[in-house]
Write an enzyme that holds these catalytic residues in place. Structure first.
Site, PDB file in Angstrom:
ATOM      1  N   SER A  30       0.825  -1.211   0.000  1.00  0.00           N
ATOM      2  CA  SER A  30       0.000   0.000   0.000  1.00  0.00           C
ATOM      3  C   SER A  30       0.864   1.269   0.000  1.00  0.00           C
ATOM      4  O   SER A  30       0.484   2.275  -0.601  1.00  0.00           O
ATOM      5  CB  SER A  30      -0.935  -0.010   1.213  1.00  0.00           C
ATOM      6  OG  SER A  30      -0.191  -0.110   2.416  1.00  0.00           O
ATOM      7  N   THR A  31       2.027   1.228   0.662  1.00  0.00           N
ATOM      8  CA  THR A  31       2.902   2.409   0.651  1.00  0.00           C
ATOM      9  C   THR A  31       3.490   2.602  -0.746  1.00  0.00           C
ATOM     10  O   THR A  31       3.546   3.724  -1.266  1.00  0.00           O
ATOM     11  CB  THR A  31       4.032   2.248   1.700  1.00  0.00           C
ATOM     12  OG1 THR A  31       3.475   1.747   2.914  1.00  0.00           O
ATOM     13  CG2 THR A  31       4.727   3.575   1.973  1.00  0.00           C
ATOM     14  N   ASP A  81      10.767   0.484  -1.913  1.00  0.00           N
ATOM     15  CA  ASP A  81       9.850  -0.539  -1.406  1.00  0.00           C
ATOM     16  C   ASP A  81       9.487  -0.250   0.048  1.00  0.00           C
ATOM     17  O   ASP A  81      10.210   0.476   0.745  1.00  0.00           O
ATOM     18  CB  ASP A  81      10.497  -1.933  -1.528  1.00  0.00           C
ATOM     19  CG  ASP A  81       9.469  -3.058  -1.475  1.00  0.00           C
ATOM     20  OD1 ASP A  81       8.274  -2.788  -1.282  1.00  0.00           O
ATOM     21  OD2 ASP A  81       9.878  -4.227  -1.632  1.00  0.00           O
ATOM     22  N   ASP A  84       7.455  -4.330   6.518  1.00  0.00           N
ATOM     23  CA  ASP A  84       6.532  -4.645   7.615  1.00  0.00           C
ATOM     24  C   ASP A  84       7.143  -4.245   8.950  1.00  0.00           C
ATOM     25  O   ASP A  84       6.424  -3.851   9.872  1.00  0.00           O
ATOM     26  CB  ASP A  84       6.192  -6.141   7.592  1.00  0.00           C
ATOM     27  CG  ASP A  84       5.508  -6.516   6.291  1.00  0.00           C
ATOM     28  OD1 ASP A  84       4.445  -5.937   6.007  1.00  0.00           O
ATOM     29  OD2 ASP A  84       6.058  -7.336   5.536  1.00  0.00           O
ATOM     30  N   GLY A  96       4.773  -9.175   3.881  1.00  0.00           N
ATOM     31  CA  GLY A  96       3.394  -9.165   4.348  1.00  0.00           C
ATOM     32  C   GLY A  96       2.405  -9.267   3.193  1.00  0.00           C
ATOM     33  O   GLY A  96       1.339  -9.851   3.317  1.00  0.00           O
ATOM     34  N   GLY A  97       2.807  -8.724   2.051  1.00  0.00           N
ATOM     35  CA  GLY A  97       1.954  -8.810   0.859  1.00  0.00           C
ATOM     36  C   GLY A  97       2.250 -10.046   0.020  1.00  0.00           C
ATOM     37  O   GLY A  97       1.645 -10.237  -1.039  1.00  0.00           O
ATOM     38  N   GLU A 103      10.702  -9.186  -4.556  1.00  0.00           N
ATOM     39  CA  GLU A 103      11.314  -8.038  -3.881  1.00  0.00           C
ATOM     40  C   GLU A 103      12.785  -8.304  -3.572  1.00  0.00           C
ATOM     41  O   GLU A 103      13.633  -7.421  -3.734  1.00  0.00           O
ATOM     42  CB  GLU A 103      10.543  -7.750  -2.586  1.00  0.00           C
ATOM     43  CG  GLU A 103       9.130  -7.248  -2.850  1.00  0.00           C
ATOM     44  CD  GLU A 103       8.261  -7.143  -1.615  1.00  0.00           C
ATOM     45  OE1 GLU A 103       7.206  -6.503  -1.724  1.00  0.00           O
ATOM     46  OE2 GLU A 103       8.602  -7.704  -0.561  1.00  0.00           O
ATOM     47  N   LYS A 121       6.074   1.127  11.678  1.00  0.00           N
ATOM     48  CA  LYS A 121       6.914   0.020  11.195  1.00  0.00           C
ATOM     49  C   LYS A 121       8.286  -0.005  11.858  1.00  0.00           C
ATOM     50  O   LYS A 121       9.008  -0.991  11.772  1.00  0.00           O
ATOM     51  CB  LYS A 121       7.114   0.126   9.670  1.00  0.00           C
ATOM     52  CG  LYS A 121       5.829   0.220   8.860  1.00  0.00           C
ATOM     53  CD  LYS A 121       5.084  -1.078   8.876  1.00  0.00           C
ATOM     54  CE  LYS A 121       3.831  -1.098   8.030  1.00  0.00           C
ATOM     55  NZ  LYS A 121       4.003  -0.795   6.641  1.00  0.00           N
TER      56      LYS A 121
HETATM   57  C1  5RP Z   1       5.021  -6.891   0.392  1.00  0.00           C
HETATM   58  C2  5RP Z   1       5.895  -6.154   1.318  1.00  0.00           C
HETATM   59  C3  5RP Z   1       5.485  -4.775   1.715  1.00  0.00           C
HETATM   60  O1  5RP Z   1       6.534  -3.912   1.482  1.00  0.00           O
HETATM   61  C4  5RP Z   1       5.119  -4.758   3.166  1.00  0.00           C
HETATM   62  O2  5RP Z   1       4.150  -5.769   3.399  1.00  0.00           O
HETATM   63  C5  5RP Z   1       4.576  -3.401   3.589  1.00  0.00           C
HETATM   64  O3  5RP Z   1       3.313  -3.202   3.041  1.00  0.00           O
HETATM   65  P1  5RP Z   1       2.483  -1.876   3.257  1.00  0.00           P
HETATM   66  O4  5RP Z   1       3.208  -0.778   2.555  1.00  0.00           O
HETATM   67  O5  5RP Z   1       1.152  -2.196   2.624  1.00  0.00           O
HETATM   68  O6  5RP Z   1       2.369  -1.634   4.731  1.00  0.00           O
HETATM   69  O7  5RP Z   1       6.921  -6.610   1.758  1.00  0.00           O
HETATM   70  O8  5RP Z   1       5.459  -8.205   0.173  1.00  0.00           O
END
Ligand code: 5RP
Length: 219
Positions: A30-31, A81, A84, A96-97, A103, A121
């Site tokens: 989302s970020t 990027d 979490d 987390g995604g 990545e 975070k």
């Molecule tokens: C996805 C990731 C994301 O960078 C991590 O989950 C952070 O996500 P968000 O920006 O939605 O908090 O590693 O695999």
């Protein structure tokens, strides 16, 4: 400031790190989605992007931002990027995604890794967030036993299949005082494709959205 505003502010701050004419590595989450939206405004001054996931590729293409095949580029000057969890040493938990494999590959190719995150975070020690590990389906139980032997409690991410057809175990209860050591140890487990510790290739810059603005930490 809301969490969303902190994420957006960190994402916008990352634009200043994008060199003219660069191929930009784009993470997932989302970020990063705020970063992709912001990237549209500087589309004319970049050579294109490489993406860490199908989800980000789709969003980039929808905005008319070119996405190149990672195998066709020699290097990635900058990778942006989220995370979490991230420490002051810029070690991270990611995945987390569920996009940790893509990545980690783009991060490995990147000359500079800029992490964008909201203040929640930032942690003193990694491990409160369950550590995602991507596993070949055949190795699910073997990897789960190995993680249990290390003191973790692996939980299969229900209904999730990675971009590469694999499964994710979210490993709860790990305390990670030595992220570099544990990342290397986990890399030895047969059938584990990727673990979500990003410490050997940590971020170079952290742009942290806070209540009082974006703070910058460097490795
Ligand atoms: C996805 C990731 C994301 O960078 C991590 O989950 C952070 O996500 P968000 O920006 O939605 O908090 O590693 O695999």
């Amino acid at each position: 400031m809301t969490t969303e505003e902190m994420k957006r502010a960190a994402a916008h701050a990352a634009l200043a790190y994008v060199p003219n004419g660069a191929i930009v590595g784009v993470g997932t989450g989302s970020t990063v989605n705020f970063f992709i939206d912001a990237l549209q405004s500087i589309r004319a001054r970049i050579a294109g992007t490489v993406s860490s996931s199908r989800a980000s590729t789709e969003r980039l293409r929808q905005l008319g931002i070119p996405v190149l095949d990672l195998n066709q580029v020699e290097g990635v000057p900058i990778y942006v990027d989220g995370a979490d969890e991230v420490t002051a040493r810029l070690h991270m938990i990611k995945g987390g995604g569920g996009a940790l494999t893509g990545e980690k590959i783009v991060a490995a190719m990147a000359a500079r890794f800029v992490c964008i995150a909201d203040q929640a975070k930032k942690k003193d020690v990694l491990g409160a967030f369950p550590l995602p590990v991507e596993v070949i389906p055949l190795a699910r139980s073997h990897v789960a036993r190995q993680m249990a032997a290390l003191g973790g409690r692996p939980v299969l991410r229900e209904g999730f299949v990675s971009d590469y057809g694999n499964l994710i175990l979210d490993v709860h209860g790990l305390d990670i005082p030595d992220p570099v050591g544990l990342e290397g140890r986990l890399d030895q487990i047969a059938g584990m494709v990727t673990n979500g510790i990003f410490a050997r290739r940590r971020a170079d810059v952290l742009l942290l959205g806070t209540d009082t603005g974006v703070s910058t930490l460097t490795a």
